[in-house]
Design an enzyme around this catalytic site. Structure first.
Site, PDB file in Angstrom:
ATOM      1  N   GLY A 301       0.827  -1.206   0.000  1.00 39.74           N
ATOM      2  CA  GLY A 301       0.000   0.000   0.000  1.00 39.74           C
ATOM      3  C   GLY A 301       0.855   1.247   0.000  1.00 39.74           C
ATOM      4  O   GLY A 301       1.585   1.498   0.960  1.00 39.74           O
ATOM      5  N   GLY A 305      -4.325   5.332   2.131  1.00 40.11           N
ATOM      6  CA  GLY A 305      -4.915   5.703   3.411  1.00 40.11           C
ATOM      7  C   GLY A 305      -5.648   7.033   3.344  1.00 40.11           C
ATOM      8  O   GLY A 305      -5.293   7.935   2.574  1.00 40.11           O
ATOM      9  N   CYS A 308      -3.357   9.979   4.052  1.00 38.62           N
ATOM     10  CA  CYS A 308      -2.090   9.988   3.328  1.00 38.62           C
ATOM     11  C   CYS A 308      -2.244  10.819   2.065  1.00 38.62           C
ATOM     12  O   CYS A 308      -3.219  10.660   1.315  1.00 38.62           O
ATOM     13  CB  CYS A 308      -1.675   8.554   2.969  1.00 38.62           C
ATOM     14  SG  CYS A 308      -0.115   8.457   2.061  1.00 38.62           S
ATOM     15  N   GLY A 342      -4.346  -0.073   4.067  1.00 36.60           N
ATOM     16  CA  GLY A 342      -4.943   1.199   3.704  1.00 36.60           C
ATOM     17  C   GLY A 342      -6.131   1.077   2.769  1.00 36.60           C
ATOM     18  O   GLY A 342      -6.248   0.129   1.992  1.00 36.60           O
ATOM     19  N   GLY A 364      -6.780   1.620   9.677  1.00 39.94           N
ATOM     20  CA  GLY A 364      -6.456   2.767  10.500  1.00 39.94           C
ATOM     21  C   GLY A 364      -7.676   3.597  10.826  1.00 39.94           C
ATOM     22  O   GLY A 364      -8.135   3.648  11.960  1.00 39.94           O
TER      23      GLY A 364
END
Length: 480
Positions: A301, A305, A308, A342, A364
């Site tokens: 990944g 995310g 990100c 992610g 996350g």
């Protein structure tokens, strides 16, 4: 490169799983057991991300109890990160082999502080020869404790204590605890020295959660992240000694020479059998090189995310579904699990990731707002929220500078931040989030005639969809 040579890459939203004839009669008939690393299995294929707003000890305990695993982030001092791992290891076990002990002359207030800091509800009291002379519990500390009182003034003395022999079985231990109506059973050797501790709470939790992720000693399993600079080798050794079941080499660009060199160095420095996860990569070549350098699992990944911004700031990345599908054949041939890191927003994304070849998914955002995540709950515009930030965000970089022996020229002083800091709504507890994600995976498996994760890899098929297909997939033409 000409435009004709540029391949198409897809994200989770670009595809759907194709339903097929299935003999899976119920979602409950699916087996979602998988592997986090070569040697570490999970009852459910969900991992909490090694981010400072996601995983510390409380999250890791909850993840292991749910059948997954948590990765303690590395943006702590070495001592702090080791302490987090030890907290997980002490959370429950049939036998607490390193039971916390104090001397009878210890000030009672100091003993209370030990209980608070180490999150334990009792201390075994031992003499200079480590012979058990009593036990001090939270119940003993409920009354007002004077500054001059010692542990000896408040403890239950040895003559009134129920103890068991080292090596006692679970059934016999339960019998002694029940008969004496006590919650803690110190174990002693032939000389009366402390050999361990069994608690009624741990035994109850063991019975309630048979699918919890445990190590060979019956303790909850936990992973911990390390970097590739500074004190990473010392940190790796200390974390393994503290009981970490796997190490995760955490770097944004895992297909870099210094990352591969660090992986080889960690592998050489650790005992045989120690499990090391490496990443992140987004290509088959990256997965191959990490495996060749000794990775026991590959984290895939680059940029998917929610916090990100690497794909925007650096213009680098591969949409997550295609990245998984590119890396999966390499990992499968080597017998190395693939961790899809992610982009997970719902159970359907977990099903797609697994269908594409992932063994587990790392989450996350969905876990950042749970009660078990680090941080405090705040109110914003009438909503209860928690802070969630990318580990390449400016705030995260500033707060962690120097923690791993980095200088200002180190990896964690980016010229431009590649992440953002945001808030996420307060969510249900971890167990509920994991249950929903795994429920979606089970449904996807039943539609794909897959009884197991391996069958999902083999049998699932995708169809590409248009933006209209994506709109059609979500609730529409109704008021929500």
């Amino acid at each position: 490169m000409t435009s004709d040579a540029i391949p198409l890459a897809l994200s989770y939203d670009d595809v759907l799983l194709v339903p097929r004839r299935s003999d899976v009669r119920s979602r409950a008939d699916t087996d979602v057991r998988s592997r986090f690393t070569r040697a570490l299995g999970l009852a459910v294929p969900v991992v909490s991300a090694n981010m400072d707003t996601v995983t510390e000890a409380e999250m890791a305990v909850a993840m292991a109890r749910a059948g997954g695993i948590g990765v303690i982030h590395r943006f702590l001092t070495l001592e702090e990160q080791v302490a987090e791992v030890r907290r997980v290891k002490r959370a429950e076990a049939l036998v607490i082999e390193d039971a916390r002990a104090v001397g009878p002359d210890t000030p009672a207030q100091a003993a209370g502080e030990i209980m608070r800091v180490e999150a334990v509800s009792g201390l075994v009291v031992v003499d200079d020869e480590h012979r058990v002379v009593g036990i001090l519990t939270a119940r003993d500390m409920r009354a007002h404790v004077d500054a001059g009182q010692t542990v000896a003034d408040l403890m239950t003395p040895r003559e009134r204590l129920v103890v068991g022999p080292a090596g006692i079985g679970a059934e016999e231990a339960a019998s002694r605890l029940t008969a004496a109506r006590v919650e803690k059973l110190p174990l002693v050797d032939d000389a009366g020295r402390l050999a361990g501790l069994i608690t009624l709470r741990d035994m109850d939790q063991r019975a309630e959660r048979p699918h919890a992720t445990k190590d060979p000693r019956g303790r909850l399993a936990v992973a911990a992240a390390i970097g590739v600079r500074g004190d990473y080798l010392e940190r790796a050794a200390s974390l393994v000694e503290a009981g970490a079941d796997a190490l995760v080499i955490d770097i944004a660009h895992g297909h870099a020479d210094h990352a591969l060199t660090a992986l080889a160095a960690v592998r050489a420095a650790l005992p045989a059998g120690a499990q090391v996860v490496a990443g992140n990569v987004a290509t088959a070549a990256g997965a191959h090189d990490l495996i060749e350098a000794g990775a026991d699992a590959v984290k895939v990944g680059v940029g998917p995310g929610s916090v990100c911004t690497t794909r925007v700031v650096a213009g680098v990345g591969v949409p997550q579904l295609s990245a998984i599908m590119d890396c999966a054949p390499v990992c499968r041939r080597a017998g190395v699990p693939l961790i899809a890191d992610g982009g997970i927003r719902a159970g359907g994304d977990v099903a797609k990731a697994v269908a594409a070849g992932a063994s587990t998914v790392m989450v996350g955002n969905l876990l950042a707002g749970t009660p078990e995540s680090p941080g405090v709950v705040v109110s914003r515009s009438g909503r209860k929220v928690k802070v969630y930030r990318g580990m390449a965000s400016a705030g995260a970089a500033a707060s962690r500078r120097g923690l791993e022996g980095e200088t200002d020229e180190g990896e964690f002083t980016p010229v431009v931040a590649e992440g953002v800091e945001a808030v996420v709504p307060l969510r249900d507890p971890v167990a509920s989030i994991v249950h929903d994600l795994v429920g979606g995976l089970r449904s996807g498996m039943s539609y794909s005639n897959a009884h197991s994760i391996d069958e999902m890899h083999e049998r699932a098929g995708f169809v590409r969809i248009t933006p209209g297909g994506l709109r059609e997939s979500h609730p529409h033409d109704v008021d929500l």
